[in-house]
Scaffold this motif. Structure first.
Motif, mmCIF file in Angstrom:
data_model
loop_
_atom_site.group_PDB
_atom_site.id
_atom_site.type_symbol
_atom_site.label_atom_id
_atom_site.label_comp_id
_atom_site.label_asym_id
_atom_site.label_seq_id
_atom_site.Cartn_x
_atom_site.Cartn_y
_atom_site.Cartn_z
ATOM 1 N N VAL A 71 41.855 38.252 46.700
ATOM 2 C CA VAL A 71 42.854 37.466 47.443
ATOM 3 C C VAL A 71 42.888 37.910 48.900
ATOM 4 O O VAL A 71 42.947 37.074 49.810
ATOM 5 N N GLU A 72 42.852 39.222 49.143
ATOM 6 C CA GLU A 72 42.834 39.733 50.521
ATOM 7 C C GLU A 72 41.636 39.208 51.307
ATOM 8 O O GLU A 72 41.728 38.988 52.514
ATOM 9 N N LEU A 73 40.521 39.013 50.614
ATOM 10 C CA LEU A 73 39.308 38.545 51.267
ATOM 11 C C LEU A 73 39.231 37.018 51.368
ATOM 12 O O LEU A 73 38.211 36.482 51.786
ATOM 13 N N GLY A 74 40.308 36.336 50.996
ATOM 14 C CA GLY A 74 40.394 34.894 51.205
ATOM 15 C C GLY A 74 39.985 34.019 50.042
ATOM 16 O O GLY A 74 39.905 32.800 50.183
ATOM 17 N N VAL A 75 39.732 34.599 48.886
ATOM 18 C CA VAL A 75 39.369 33.804 47.716
ATOM 19 C C VAL A 75 40.644 33.188 47.138
ATOM 20 O O VAL A 75 41.654 33.869 46.983
ATOM 21 N N VAL A 76 40.592 31.912 46.832
ATOM 22 C CA VAL A 76 41.741 31.236 46.225
ATOM 23 C C VAL A 76 41.668 31.479 44.719
ATOM 24 O O VAL A 76 40.823 30.922 44.027
ATOM 25 N N VAL A 77 42.561 32.343 44.237
ATOM 26 C CA VAL A 77 42.624 32.694 42.822
ATOM 27 C C VAL A 77 43.832 31.974 42.231
ATOM 28 O O VAL A 77 44.939 32.079 42.770
ATOM 29 N N PRO A 78 43.643 31.225 41.131
ATOM 30 C CA PRO A 78 44.772 30.506 40.526
ATOM 31 C C PRO A 78 45.938 31.435 40.188
ATOM 32 O O PRO A 78 45.742 32.585 39.782
ATOM 33 N N ASP A 79 47.147 30.915 40.341
ATOM 34 C CA ASP A 79 48.366 31.703 40.121
ATOM 35 C C ASP A 79 48.501 32.258 38.711
ATOM 36 O O ASP A 79 49.131 33.291 38.515
ATOM 37 N N TYR A 80 47.938 31.572 37.727
ATOM 38 C CA TYR A 80 48.155 32.026 36.355
ATOM 39 C C TYR A 80 47.531 33.387 36.060
ATOM 40 O O TYR A 80 47.858 34.003 35.066
ATOM 41 N N TYR A 81 46.678 33.887 36.916
ATOM 42 C CA TYR A 81 46.155 35.246 36.728
ATOM 43 C C TYR A 81 47.210 36.296 37.077
ATOM 44 O O TYR A 81 47.076 37.455 36.719
ATOM 45 N N PHE A 82 48.250 35.900 37.781
ATOM 46 C CA PHE A 82 49.294 36.833 38.209
ATOM 47 C C PHE A 82 50.609 36.647 37.441
ATOM 48 O O PHE A 82 51.518 37.437 37.589
ATOM 49 N N LEU A 83 50.711 35.600 36.618
ATOM 50 C CA LEU A 83 51.970 35.291 35.932
ATOM 51 C C LEU A 83 52.302 36.242 34.786
ATOM 52 O O LEU A 83 53.468 36.496 34.517
ATOM 53 N N PHE A 84 51.292 36.713 34.093
ATOM 54 C CA PHE A 84 51.530 37.475 32.867
ATOM 55 C C PHE A 84 50.914 38.863 32.953
ATOM 56 O O PHE A 84 49.839 39.031 33.520
ATOM 57 N N ARG A 85 51.598 39.833 32.352
ATOM 58 C CA ARG A 85 51.008 41.161 32.193
ATOM 59 C C ARG A 85 50.057 41.104 31.004
ATOM 60 O O ARG A 85 50.202 40.264 30.117
#
Length: 113
Positions: free
Chosen positions: A14-28
């Motif tokens: 993400v820091e390097l500008g790649v658009v990563v879908p939000d669902y990778y961050f929603l759940f532990r």
């Protein structure tokens, strides 16, 4: 790229500008996700979510923790999404640039496609 490498470097991507879908961050990883929870989060029907567990899907079924009830862990869900998304992500020039950078600076990125 393997899921473990992708997952451990999400923030860097993400820091390097790649658009990563939000669902990778929603759940532990240890969260237990049921059909109801997934349907609510993704604003879809329970029937649609149940189809995600179908072995006929091109990128494979979502693995269920319990054969009598559809549920999975957050890690299983993210890995299933990764198998579905990696083809599209790897075609992105931002992803290729970030992968090249991370490969040069991180030995765990030695298997970039």
């Amino acid at each position: 790229m393997k899921f473990e490498m992708f997952s451990s470097n999400l923030d860097k991507l993400v820091e390097l500008g790649v658009v990563v879908p939000d669902y990778y961050f929603l759940f532990r990883d240890e969260d237990v996700l049921t059909v109801d929870k997934l349907a609510e989060v993704f604003e879809t029907t329970q029937s649609t979510v149940r189809r995600w567990f179908n072995p006929g899907l091109r990128h494979g079924p979502l693995k269920s923790r319990n054969p009598t009830q559809y549920s999975c862990t957050g890690r299983d869900f993210k890995e299933w999404c990764f198998n579905r998304d990696i083809g599209k992500l790897s075609k992105s020039s931002q992803f290729q640039t970030a992968a090249t950078y991370l490969k040069a600076n991180n030995s765990s990125f030695s298997e970039i496609p």
